[in-house]
Design a protein around this motif. Sequence first.
Motif, PDB file in Angstrom:
ATOM      1  N   LYS A   8       0.829  -1.204   0.000  1.00  0.00           N
ATOM      2  CA  LYS A   8       0.000   0.000   0.000  1.00  0.00           C
ATOM      3  C   LYS A   8       0.862   1.252   0.000  1.00  0.00           C
ATOM      4  O   LYS A   8       0.629   2.197  -0.779  1.00  0.00           O
ATOM      5  CB  LYS A   8      -0.915  -0.015   1.226  1.00  0.00           C
ATOM      6  CG  LYS A   8      -1.805   1.207   1.349  1.00  0.00           C
ATOM      7  CD  LYS A   8      -2.638   1.128   2.622  1.00  0.00           C
ATOM      8  CE  LYS A   8      -3.460   2.392   2.839  1.00  0.00           C
ATOM      9  NZ  LYS A   8      -4.227   2.339   4.108  1.00  0.00           N
ATOM     10  N   ALA A   9       1.875   1.287   0.868  1.00  0.00           N
ATOM     11  CA  ALA A   9       2.757   2.443   0.949  1.00  0.00           C
ATOM     12  C   ALA A   9       3.530   2.633  -0.354  1.00  0.00           C
ATOM     13  O   ALA A   9       3.733   3.764  -0.814  1.00  0.00           O
ATOM     14  CB  ALA A   9       3.723   2.290   2.119  1.00  0.00           C
ATOM     15  N   LEU A  10       3.928   1.524  -0.959  1.00  0.00           N
ATOM     16  CA  LEU A  10       4.675   1.584  -2.217  1.00  0.00           C
ATOM     17  C   LEU A  10       3.801   2.152  -3.342  1.00  0.00           C
ATOM     18  O   LEU A  10       4.250   3.014  -4.117  1.00  0.00           O
ATOM     19  CB  LEU A  10       5.173   0.193  -2.600  1.00  0.00           C
ATOM     20  CG  LEU A  10       6.071   0.103  -3.849  1.00  0.00           C
ATOM     21  CD1 LEU A  10       7.335   0.935  -3.646  1.00  0.00           C
ATOM     22  CD2 LEU A  10       6.430  -1.356  -4.141  1.00  0.00           C
ATOM     23  N   ILE A  12       1.152   4.100  -2.996  1.00  0.00           N
ATOM     24  CA  ILE A  12       0.887   5.518  -2.705  1.00  0.00           C
ATOM     25  C   ILE A  12       2.091   6.369  -3.090  1.00  0.00           C
ATOM     26  O   ILE A  12       1.955   7.443  -3.691  1.00  0.00           O
ATOM     27  CB  ILE A  12       0.530   5.709  -1.218  1.00  0.00           C
ATOM     28  CG1 ILE A  12      -0.837   5.091  -0.922  1.00  0.00           C
ATOM     29  CG2 ILE A  12       0.539   7.192  -0.846  1.00  0.00           C
ATOM     30  CD1 ILE A  12      -1.205   5.100   0.536  1.00  0.00           C
ATOM     31  N   THR A  13       3.301   5.871  -2.764  1.00  0.00           N
ATOM     32  CA  THR A  13       4.530   6.601  -3.094  1.00  0.00           C
ATOM     33  C   THR A  13       4.685   6.769  -4.598  1.00  0.00           C
ATOM     34  O   THR A  13       5.011   7.858  -5.094  1.00  0.00           O
ATOM     35  CB  THR A  13       5.752   5.867  -2.518  1.00  0.00           C
ATOM     36  OG1 THR A  13       5.604   5.739  -1.098  1.00  0.00           O
ATOM     37  CG2 THR A  13       7.027   6.644  -2.824  1.00  0.00           C
ATOM     38  N   ILE A  14       4.443   5.688  -5.342  1.00  0.00           N
ATOM     39  CA  ILE A  14       4.556   5.744  -6.799  1.00  0.00           C
ATOM     40  C   ILE A  14       3.536   6.717  -7.385  1.00  0.00           C
ATOM     41  O   ILE A  14       3.852   7.510  -8.283  1.00  0.00           O
ATOM     42  CB  ILE A  14       4.377   4.333  -7.413  1.00  0.00           C
ATOM     43  CG1 ILE A  14       5.555   3.436  -7.025  1.00  0.00           C
ATOM     44  CG2 ILE A  14       4.249   4.400  -8.932  1.00  0.00           C
ATOM     45  CD1 ILE A  14       5.382   1.981  -7.413  1.00  0.00           C
ATOM     46  N   CYS A  15       2.302   6.667  -6.867  1.00  0.00           N
ATOM     47  CA  CYS A  15       1.254   7.580  -7.347  1.00  0.00           C
ATOM     48  C   CYS A  15       1.630   9.036  -7.089  1.00  0.00           C
ATOM     49  O   CYS A  15       1.414   9.912  -7.946  1.00  0.00           O
ATOM     50  CB  CYS A  15      -0.072   7.253  -6.679  1.00  0.00           C
ATOM     51  SG  CYS A  15      -0.832   5.707  -7.237  1.00  0.00           S
ATOM     52  N   MET A  46      -1.275  11.804   2.925  1.00  0.00           N
ATOM     53  CA  MET A  46      -0.639  11.287   4.144  1.00  0.00           C
ATOM     54  C   MET A  46      -1.541  11.445   5.360  1.00  0.00           C
ATOM     55  O   MET A  46      -1.524  10.616   6.264  1.00  0.00           O
ATOM     56  CB  MET A  46       0.704  11.981   4.376  1.00  0.00           C
ATOM     57  CG  MET A  46       1.762  11.614   3.332  1.00  0.00           C
ATOM     58  SD  MET A  46       3.397  12.263   3.739  1.00  0.00           S
ATOM     59  CE  MET A  46       3.844  11.266   5.164  1.00  0.00           C
ATOM     60  N   PHE A  47      -2.342  12.524   5.389  1.00  0.00           N
ATOM     61  CA  PHE A  47      -3.285  12.681   6.496  1.00  0.00           C
ATOM     62  C   PHE A  47      -4.258  11.507   6.560  1.00  0.00           C
ATOM     63  O   PHE A  47      -4.645  11.046   7.627  1.00  0.00           O
ATOM     64  CB  PHE A  47      -4.088  13.981   6.348  1.00  0.00           C
ATOM     65  CG  PHE A  47      -3.294  15.230   6.589  1.00  0.00           C
ATOM     66  CD1 PHE A  47      -2.232  15.243   7.474  1.00  0.00           C
ATOM     67  CD2 PHE A  47      -3.614  16.403   5.917  1.00  0.00           C
ATOM     68  CE1 PHE A  47      -1.497  16.394   7.690  1.00  0.00           C
ATOM     69  CE2 PHE A  47      -2.889  17.561   6.125  1.00  0.00           C
ATOM     70  CZ  PHE A  47      -1.823  17.563   7.013  1.00  0.00           C
TER      71      PHE A  47
END
Length: 456
Positions: A8-10, A12-15, A46-47
């Motif tokens: 999920k974090a990956l 979001i980071t790519i997006c 991030m919020f």
Amino acid sequence: MRVNISNKALIITICCLLFAIYIFSETNFEYLGQLSIILFVISLVMFVASPIPSALVALLILTIGILLGLPKSLLVGSFEQDIIWLMIGAFIISAMLEQSGLIHRMSHWILNQGHTRKMNRIIFFAAQVICIVIPSTSSRAVMLLPLYQQLATKLPHHKTFYSLLFPILILMGSNLTLLGAGSHLIGMGLLESQGQKSLSYFEFLFFGAPFGVVIAIISMAIIKLFTKMQHTKMQNQVKKLEKQYTNSEKKALIIIIITIFLWLTEWVHKMDIAVLTFFIALLIMLPALNLLSFKQGLKQINWSLIFFVAAASALGSLLVEYNVIDELQQSLFNSLTAAQWMNELTIILTIIIVSVLSHILITSHTTRAVVLIPGFLMLAEIFQLNKTATVFFALIGMNYCLTFPVSSKSILVFYEAEAGFNSKQLLKLSLILTPIYMVLMLIFYYCYWSPLGLTL
């Protein structure tokens, strides 16, 4: 040390990286404008999606922006806002009410009503009264926070319900009066500057109060369904307090009455509410009053919230500072100028959609009014609309701000105080309430405001 990154974090980071590349390569904004858009969107993501505390997220994003070229004054200047000192003062006044025993007495009385249905009606009524007499949403939130904390302690299984109910009643109550939000005064001031008729306190109350009460009732019902809150009989009522007020309670009661009176009469004495509130807070901590020590007062201030509000407000101001909002607004109204085919319903829907959704991009209530009201006045000029009705309608729309914790200071007060809800729950609730709010505005226009003369 190995760092584990979830899928999920990956994603979001790519997006976020792809979004940043798109903004830099496909938009014509200046560099700081592009950077502002990217930082603002990443902070919202991030919020909602990050486990990192919201205050830390806001400060990190803002500091990164400064390292990448934003002026350092943005961070330092964020603490010069009136709202920061108003909230610090309100926290200390709230601490006085709790320390003196007044809040404890009130919560005991509410909890002794014997049934949550009766208790909720009293909370609803009290919230409406407070929204009429206290002009700042942040002050209202801080004042009611100790009462919420008492209720959450006594009724932990209803914590989510009450943590959402209090701030949403406060926000919906903004519609009740001219003093319900600072944006109302800004809107009326802009009308007067153009030689247009503004609404008096009682006119605004006449037009706004019915809508505010109805949307508050609907919101309360939706929150009950959303949290699956069931009315229950209070099995373990708390021991009733003695009727006699203590000296501390009497002094606290006198101080809060004087404070509210001074808030309501700002138009007479012309003293700034933020400075006045902070001054009263300082007086409360004087040893001679024996209400609250200086050390106790500082401990009661939610510094995490103060930092969050300062940094989040600065992030929200970026889009205004670097003309991103101006360009988007100009583009929108230019396209509307060419749309001479627009009828009354289309114009009303445009005002509703733009004003209600504006809180997603412009997190400050006051800033929304400063940025958008001139645009709505331009729209009224283009289509020969009643400017007073246009501004009133837009102000009611701008009072909606429930999507993210950062969307409203009153939500932040409860969100940062070990609330029973998270960002995802707030977003889901907003997806339900947003269309309801919009439809109710449309119904009120045709069934109440327009028939009584407030027509476009």
